[in-house]
Design a protein around this motif. Structure first.
Motif, PDB file in Angstrom:
ATOM      1  N   SER A 127       0.839  -1.196   0.000  1.00 33.17           N
ATOM      2  CA  SER A 127       0.000   0.000   0.000  1.00 33.17           C
ATOM      3  C   SER A 127       0.872   1.244   0.000  1.00 33.17           C
ATOM      4  N   LYS A 128       0.263   2.346  -0.329  1.00 27.61           N
ATOM      5  CA  LYS A 128       0.988   3.614  -0.395  1.00 27.61           C
ATOM      6  C   LYS A 128       1.452   4.001   1.009  1.00 27.61           C
ATOM      7  N   VAL A 129       2.689   4.435   1.102  1.00 26.15           N
ATOM      8  CA  VAL A 129       3.242   4.900   2.372  1.00 26.15           C
ATOM      9  C   VAL A 129       3.736   6.329   2.198  1.00 26.15           C
ATOM     10  N   ASP A 130       3.889   7.014   3.319  1.00 29.23           N
ATOM     11  CA  ASP A 130       4.411   8.367   3.308  1.00 29.23           C
ATOM     12  C   ASP A 130       5.808   8.371   3.905  1.00 29.23           C
ATOM     13  N   LEU A 131       6.605   9.331   3.506  1.00 24.51           N
ATOM     14  CA  LEU A 131       7.929   9.481   4.087  1.00 24.51           C
ATOM     15  C   LEU A 131       7.806   9.673   5.597  1.00 24.51           C
ATOM     16  N   GLY A 132       8.607   8.942   6.343  1.00 28.40           N
ATOM     17  CA  GLY A 132       8.669   9.127   7.786  1.00 28.40           C
ATOM     18  C   GLY A 132       7.583   8.466   8.596  1.00 28.40           C
ATOM     19  N   SER A 133       6.649   7.788   7.952  1.00 32.07           N
ATOM     20  CA  SER A 133       5.595   7.124   8.724  1.00 32.07           C
ATOM     21  C   SER A 133       5.968   5.663   8.949  1.00 32.07           C
ATOM     22  N   LEU A 134       5.769   5.211  10.170  1.00 29.00           N
ATOM     23  CA  LEU A 134       6.068   3.833  10.534  1.00 29.00           C
ATOM     24  C   LEU A 134       4.920   2.951  10.049  1.00 29.00           C
ATOM     25  N   THR A 135       5.251   1.906   9.321  1.00 25.40           N
ATOM     26  CA  THR A 135       4.265   1.002   8.721  1.00 25.40           C
ATOM     27  C   THR A 135       4.553  -0.419   9.172  1.00 25.40           C
ATOM     28  N   GLN A 150      15.307  16.314   7.740  1.00 25.26           N
ATOM     29  CA  GLN A 150      14.087  15.509   7.729  1.00 25.26           C
ATOM     30  C   GLN A 150      14.429  14.022   7.811  1.00 25.26           C
ATOM     31  N   THR A 151      15.462  13.587   7.105  1.00 26.17           N
ATOM     32  CA  THR A 151      15.888  12.190   7.150  1.00 26.17           C
ATOM     33  C   THR A 151      16.340  11.810   8.554  1.00 26.17           C
ATOM     34  N   PHE A 152      17.071  12.691   9.214  1.00 25.29           N
ATOM     35  CA  PHE A 152      17.510  12.430  10.580  1.00 25.29           C
ATOM     36  C   PHE A 152      16.303  12.205  11.492  1.00 25.29           C
ATOM     37  N   HIS A 153      15.256  13.003  11.301  1.00 24.96           N
ATOM     38  CA  HIS A 153      14.017  12.815  12.081  1.00 24.96           C
ATOM     39  C   HIS A 153      13.422  11.428  11.810  1.00 24.96           C
ATOM     40  N   HIS A 154      13.393  10.999  10.562  1.00 21.89           N
ATOM     41  CA  HIS A 154      12.879   9.668  10.211  1.00 21.89           C
ATOM     42  C   HIS A 154      13.717   8.575  10.866  1.00 21.89           C
ATOM     43  N   LEU A 155      15.030   8.761  10.861  1.00 20.26           N
ATOM     44  CA  LEU A 155      15.924   7.768  11.464  1.00 20.26           C
ATOM     45  C   LEU A 155      15.727   7.689  12.981  1.00 20.26           C
ATOM     46  N   LYS A 156      15.425   8.819  13.606  1.00 19.17           N
ATOM     47  CA  LYS A 156      15.144   8.809  15.044  1.00 19.17           C
ATOM     48  C   LYS A 156      13.880   8.003  15.352  1.00 19.17           C
ATOM     49  N   ILE A 157      12.898   8.075  14.484  1.00 20.65           N
ATOM     50  CA  ILE A 157      11.673   7.269  14.654  1.00 20.65           C
ATOM     51  C   ILE A 157      12.018   5.787  14.563  1.00 20.65           C
TER      52      ILE A 157
END
Length: 188
Positions: free
Chosen positions: A143-151, A176-183
């Protein structure tokens, strides 16, 4: 009955995985992959048994000896592993959608995605970071995912961020990538 069905499903996944490994020139001896240099066509990645996290790139960033290639993308991934996650590369799965540096989107993308999903299913890592939404995630996830969302998919957690190539070309995306990596790190 349910456990027999689960066992059969697991056996089929292993068989599918072995079949795909064979397609890429790998041989097996008592259940362990052995490289065959004369038929080696691509590199399947690195998946230690106690991997904590997995990273998925578009093309391989490590060689057959599990050393990072001398590229900016490979150096960036190594820095992410050691500096952001405070892990050794040997504690991580490192896979790529394509198994060689050549990208063949139209003809082989579905086959490559199936091989990669088989590898991920066999991995002990429960969290995977995908570097590239349109390059990888849209082909890999159902399914479609968004950048930075945990799936959640296939009993694994997935987070998609910008491709390493995009980060090299547009350094402004690093925050923004660093924020995603922190998640992703918080999900470990």
């Amino acid at each position: 009955m349910e456990s027999a069905r689960t066992l059969m499903h697991t056996d089929l996944l292993k068989l599918n995985y072995l079949y795909h490994l064979e397609m890429f020139g790998e041989e097996f001896f008592e259940g362990f992959p052995q490289s065959n240099p004369s038929t080696q066509q691509g590199f399947l990645g690195f998946s230690p048994q106690q991997a904590k996290i997995g990273f998925i790139t578009q093309t391989p960033l490590i060689d057959k000896d599990w050393q990072f290639l001398p590229t900016k993308s490979a150096q960036m991934l190594e820095d992410i592993i050691t500096k952001v996650f405070a892990l050794k590369p040997q504690e991580c799965c490192i896979f790529s959608l394509f198994k060689t540096q050549q990208i063949s989107y139209e003809q082989d993308i579905k086959q490559h995605a199936e091989i990669l999903l088989s590898q991920i299913t066999q991995s002990s890592a429960q969290v995977f970071v995908i570097f590239g939404l349109s390059e990888i995630a849209n082909h890999l996830l159902p399914s479609k995912v968004d950048l930075g969302s945990l799936t959640k998919f296939k009993n694994k957690s997935w987070i998609t961020t910008h491709s390493l190539l995009a980060l090299i070309k547009l350094p402004a995306l690093k925050k923004q990538t660093f924020h995603h990596l922190k998640i992703a790190k918080a999900s470990l």
